[in-house]
Design a protein around this motif. Structure first.
Motif, PDB file in Angstrom:
ATOM      1  N   LYS A 161       1.206   7.265  -6.516  1.00 59.25           N
ATOM      2  CA  LYS A 161       0.060   8.122  -6.958  1.00 59.25           C
ATOM      3  C   LYS A 161       0.365   9.428  -6.419  1.00 59.25           C
ATOM      4  O   LYS A 161       0.161  10.573  -6.972  1.00 59.25           O
ATOM      5  CB  LYS A 161      -1.156   7.686  -5.770  1.00 59.25           C
ATOM      6  CG  LYS A 161      -2.365   8.515  -6.032  1.00 59.25           C
ATOM      7  CD  LYS A 161      -3.330   8.017  -5.232  1.00 59.25           C
ATOM      8  CE  LYS A 161      -4.871   8.829  -5.286  1.00 59.25           C
ATOM      9  NZ  LYS A 161      -4.539  10.394  -5.159  1.00 59.25           N
ATOM     10  N   LYS A 201       0.932  -1.120  -0.007  1.00 62.18           N
ATOM     11  CA  LYS A 201       0.112  -0.151  -0.141  1.00 62.18           C
ATOM     12  C   LYS A 201       0.753   1.232  -0.043  1.00 62.18           C
ATOM     13  O   LYS A 201       0.581   2.062  -0.514  1.00 62.18           O
ATOM     14  CB  LYS A 201      -1.063  -0.156   1.093  1.00 62.18           C
ATOM     15  CG  LYS A 201      -2.065  -1.023   1.105  1.00 62.18           C
ATOM     16  CD  LYS A 201      -3.111  -0.559   2.366  1.00 62.18           C
ATOM     17  CE  LYS A 201      -4.076  -1.687   2.157  1.00 62.18           C
ATOM     18  NZ  LYS A 201      -4.735  -1.889   3.539  1.00 62.18           N
ATOM     19  N   ASP A 245       2.226   1.903  -3.595  1.00 63.21           N
ATOM     20  CA  ASP A 245       1.070   2.246  -4.285  1.00 63.21           C
ATOM     21  C   ASP A 245       0.938   3.715  -4.198  1.00 63.21           C
ATOM     22  O   ASP A 245       0.688   4.687  -4.865  1.00 63.21           O
ATOM     23  CB  ASP A 245      -0.086   1.544  -4.218  1.00 63.21           C
ATOM     24  CG  ASP A 245       0.102   0.242  -4.903  1.00 63.21           C
ATOM     25  OD1 ASP A 245       1.071  -0.131  -5.345  1.00 63.21           O
ATOM     26  OD2 ASP A 245      -0.908  -0.805  -4.332  1.00 63.21           O
TER      27      ASP A 245
END
Ligand SMILES: Nc1nc2c(ncn2[C@@H]2O[C@H](COP(=O)(O)OP(=O)(O)OP(=O)(O)O)[C@@H](O)[C@H]2O)c(=O)[nH]1
Ligand SMILES: [Mg+2]
Length: 423
Positions: free
Chosen positions: A175, A168, A171
């Motif tokens: 982003k 996570k 990611d």
């Protein structure tokens, strides 16, 4: 949430070559207090070099442990960034909540960030810092503690409930990187537009708490009176985390853009500098830097060094600079005083501002030239343009049209070139 008062012990290694150790420890205390952490003790050790395994020497660990219990502390703060293995080892030995200077600074930034860009920048820096340290941090942050936790209990990283999950985090890093690039493009466009307009840009830079925002506000107030749109100034570390941009209009129709931005501190975390790079880079395109220094601080030479090094780090080089020795009212120095590219003043009292403005003008309007123009009577638009944009020195009405002597910058001059009759 029930926040326990944090009681911290500061730990620092005084490396032989480090001349600024005492000040670094004092600053660490200020940083901790900026997060409402109470500092109850300090352990320092002289060593040639920090210990690769556990930062301090092995024997010192026991001393810290004893101290920790004796003073009823619940947090230990290290004066340098700890490596992933140092965090793990110290955790195991000491069995208590451990943070380092980097986490402290990241946490302050996380609390102060206001714009979405600044929030994203801080979060990105926090995630980069956390990624290689998940094991140690998991143990440390799982413990009962108060407000600090490497930003994990703050908005941003905290609210996204990452639960220290590597995937996570990766990611999220991707982003944020993507979103920030988008903001950066917008900023670039604005910067290009500013450049094209030919209006000089003056950027205020310097150490945190030097008085940058105070100086900006005083300059704006001087121009626009109390209607000036003020920026936030406060006696705290990192009051400003975003760049403010304002236009300053002078009495003779000259104008420049003034920017205020985030301040620097020693050992500014590498990831933070990287994340804030685009903010800091603004100074690279400036026509003039105002390097604000708190001259009343005995470490001000060192602070200037740190500021210059950080600027160099983000590629700000060869920009003409004025040294603004601020807070002269607190030092035993006569002011206002100007000497070459340096000025001693008091932003708070507003003493020395006129001298500063003169100095700024001399630097940024050097390319201004004076010329004589003859404008036909049917071109009232040109006369209006000049009255609005240029420093009009004389105007007379001749048979063929309006005769004017004006001082103006190169960009504006280009627009009315056909009416110039002599230089
Ligand atoms: N005595 C005195 N205090 C000043 C002067 N200039 C600023 N200060 C005080 O110094 C503190 C910090 O001022 P800021 O303008 O917020 O400093 P900054 O450089 O913008 O700080 P950051 O945004 O945190 O990097 C405030 O309490 C100001 O009132 C000065 O000339 N004399
Ligand atoms: Mg500020």
């Amino acid at each position: 949430m029930d926040t326990l008062q944090e009681r911290a012990i500061l730990v620092g290694v005084h490396e032989q070559k480090d001349e600024h150790f005492e000040y670094a420890m004092e600053e660490l205390k200020n940083l901790a207090e900026a997060l409402d952490v109470e500092v109850v003790g300090e352990v320092t050790q002289k060593m040639e070099r920090r210990h690769a395994g556990h930062y301090v020497g092995k024997g010192k660990i026991d001393e810290i442990q004893n101290y920790y219990e004796e003073l009823d502390a619940n947090l230990i703060i290290f004066n340098d960034e700890l490596s992933p293995s140092q965090i793990r080892n110290i955790e195991q030995e000491l069995n208590c909540k451990v943070i380092d200077r980097t986490m402290l600074i990241l946490d302050i930034f996380a609390r102060r960030a206001k714009t979405s860009e600044a929030r994203m920048q801080v979060e990105l820096a926090q995630l980069h810092y956390m990624l290689p340290r998940l094991v140690g941090l998991r143990a440390s942050l799982g413990r009962q503690g108060g407000g600090t936790g490497g930003g994990l209990q703050n908005k941003g990283a905290g609210e996204t409930k990452l639960e220290l999950d590597r995937r996570k985090i990766e990611d999220q890093i991707a982003k944020l990187g993507h979103d920030l690039n988008h903001v950066k493009d917008q900023r670039e466009t604005q910067r290009k537009q500013r450049k094209k307009s030919g209006t000089p840009v003056v950027s205020i830079v310097g150490y945190t708490n030097a008085g940058k925002s105070t100086l900006m506000n005083q300059l704006l107030k001087k121009m626009d009176g109390d209607n000036a749109k003020q920026v936030f100034e406060e006696n705290m570390l990192f009051a400003t985390l975003d760049t403010s941009v304002r236009k300053v209009e002078l009495a003779d129709n000259k104008e420049f853009i003034l920017t205020d931005t985030v301040g620097f501190v020693s050992k500014l975390p590498h990831h933070l500098v990287k994340a804030f790079r685009s903010t800091l880079e603004e100074a690279r395109d400036a026509d003039l830097l105002l390097h604000v220094v708190d001259v009343s601080n005995s470490e001000h030479d060192y602070m200037m060094e740190v500021t210059n090094d950080t600027l160099q780090d983000v590629g700000v080089q060869n920009v003409s600079t004025l040294n603004i020795y601020n807070k002269a009212d607190l030092a035993e120095i006569p002011y206002p005083k100007v000497s070459d590219n340096s000025i001693w003043l008091s932003a708070k009292e507003g003493k020395g501002l006129n001298e500063l403005i003169e100095l700024i003008k001399r630097h940024i309007f050097g390319q201004y030239t004076t010329c004589k123009l003859l404008i036909p009577f049917d071109r009232g638009d040109i006369v209006a343009f000049l009255n609005d944009k240029a420093n009009v020195k004389t105007t007379s009405y001749e048979e063929e049209g309006t005769l004017m002597t004006v001082e103006m910058n190169a960009a504006d001059r280009k627009k009315i070139e056909e009416f110039i009759i002599s230089h």
